[in-house]
Design an enzyme around this catalytic site. Structure first.
Site, short mmCIF file in Angstrom:
data_model
loop_
_atom_site.label_atom_id
_atom_site.label_comp_id
_atom_site.label_asym_id
_atom_site.label_seq_id
_atom_site.Cartn_x
_atom_site.Cartn_y
_atom_site.Cartn_z
N CYS A 81 0.83 -1.21 0.00
CA CYS A 81 0.00 0.00 0.00
C CYS A 81 0.87 1.27 0.00
CB CYS A 81 -0.99 -0.06 1.16
SG CYS A 81 -2.43 0.96 0.85
N HIS A 186 -3.13 -5.24 1.84
CA HIS A 186 -2.41 -5.45 3.11
C HIS A 186 -2.47 -6.91 3.53
CE1 HIS A 186 -2.09 -1.18 4.39
NE2 HIS A 186 -3.16 -1.04 3.63
N GLU A 188 -0.74 -8.26 5.60
CA GLU A 188 -0.38 -8.31 7.03
C GLU A 188 -1.58 -8.06 7.94
OE1 GLU A 188 0.16 -5.87 5.04
OE2 GLU A 188 -0.16 -3.97 6.08
N1 GLN Z 1 -3.67 6.33 1.02
C1 GLN Z 1 -2.40 6.03 1.64
C2 GLN Z 1 -1.27 6.84 1.02
O1 GLN Z 1 -1.46 7.50 0.08
C3 GLN Z 1 -2.06 4.58 1.55
C4 GLN Z 1 -3.06 3.78 2.36
C5 GLN Z 1 -2.49 2.60 3.06
O2 GLN Z 1 -1.28 2.38 3.13
N2 GLN Z 1 -3.38 1.85 3.64
O3 GLN Z 1 -0.20 6.79 1.49
#
Ligand code: GLN
Length: 206
Positions: A81, A186, A188
């Site tokens: 992410c 994710h 995790e």
């Molecule tokens: N929206 C977040 C970002 O731009 C990422 C979201 C996440 O890691 N769950 O960093």
């Protein structure tokens, strides 16, 4: 595997969740906050969280150049992410002063799934994991997740959003370039260990 250690970038975000998965797999890990924490690690996990905050702290802690160098020297890495955003060489819809590490030849769009499907969970096909028939499917949590809009020739796309997930169907959400991989979701945070096992086995070589 006794002396082998995975670093977890610990500037902000889901650091402990990744540590917990590594604990379950019996793999030693260490938090990476400063350049010296990179010494001797065999791989690096870049967690989810908020990429622009991580970017600021990475610059503040003077980690950007050493991290770039370590990745260029072949340090295996796995970003989830926000961690995926940090690994990209081009990021859309981010702050103008945000930096990314350019370790994967891809363009990533932050918060790409829009308001309606802003955060959602779905089962994903990820053939590289070789999940046998009858085993539980890969269940993925997307939390204000980025998606991948462009990939270079050397990129292996590991997963797409399935047709059943509606408007985001077909979006690229997991990639690999050599010893670096990244997922929009994710693993995790859903009790999943197989994506980490894949990283450790195929990219780190444990
Ligand atoms: N929206 C977040 C970002 O731009 C990422 C979201 C996440 O890691 N769950 O960093």
């Amino acid at each position: 595997m006794a002396n082998e250690t995975i670093g977890i970038l610990a500037l902000q975000g889901n650091v402990d969740e990744h540590g917990y998965v590594l604990d379950q797999l019996g793999v030693a890990h260490r938090k990476v906050r400063l350049p010296r924490d990179l010494d001797g690690i065999d791989g690096l996990i870049l967690p989810g969280g908020e990429s622009t905050t991580m970017s600021k702290l990475m610059v503040f802690n003077e980690l950007e150049a050493p991290l770039r160098q370590a990745l260029a020297d072949g340090l295996p890495a796995f970003g989830t992410c926000a961690g995926m955003i940090l690994l990209a060489d081009e990021v859309l819809d981010t702050r103008p002063d945000a930096v990314s590490l350019g370790a994967v030849d891809m363009t990533v769009r932050r918060n790409a799934f829009g308001r309606q499907v802003d955060s959602f969970e779905t089962d994903l096909e990820m053939p590289a994991l070789r999940i046998a028939e009858g085993e539980k499917p890969l269940h993925a949590a997307f939390i204000r997740a980025p998606w991948i809009e462009r990939v270079g020739d050397e990129i292996e796309v590991l997963a797409h959003v399935p047709e059943s997930a509606g408007e985001a169907a077909g979006a690229m959400v997991a990639v690999r370039q050599g010893t670096v991989m990244a997922t929009s979701f994710h693993p995790e945070s859903t009790g999943e260990t197989r994506v980490h096992q894949f990283f450790l086995r195929e990219l780190v070589g444990f």
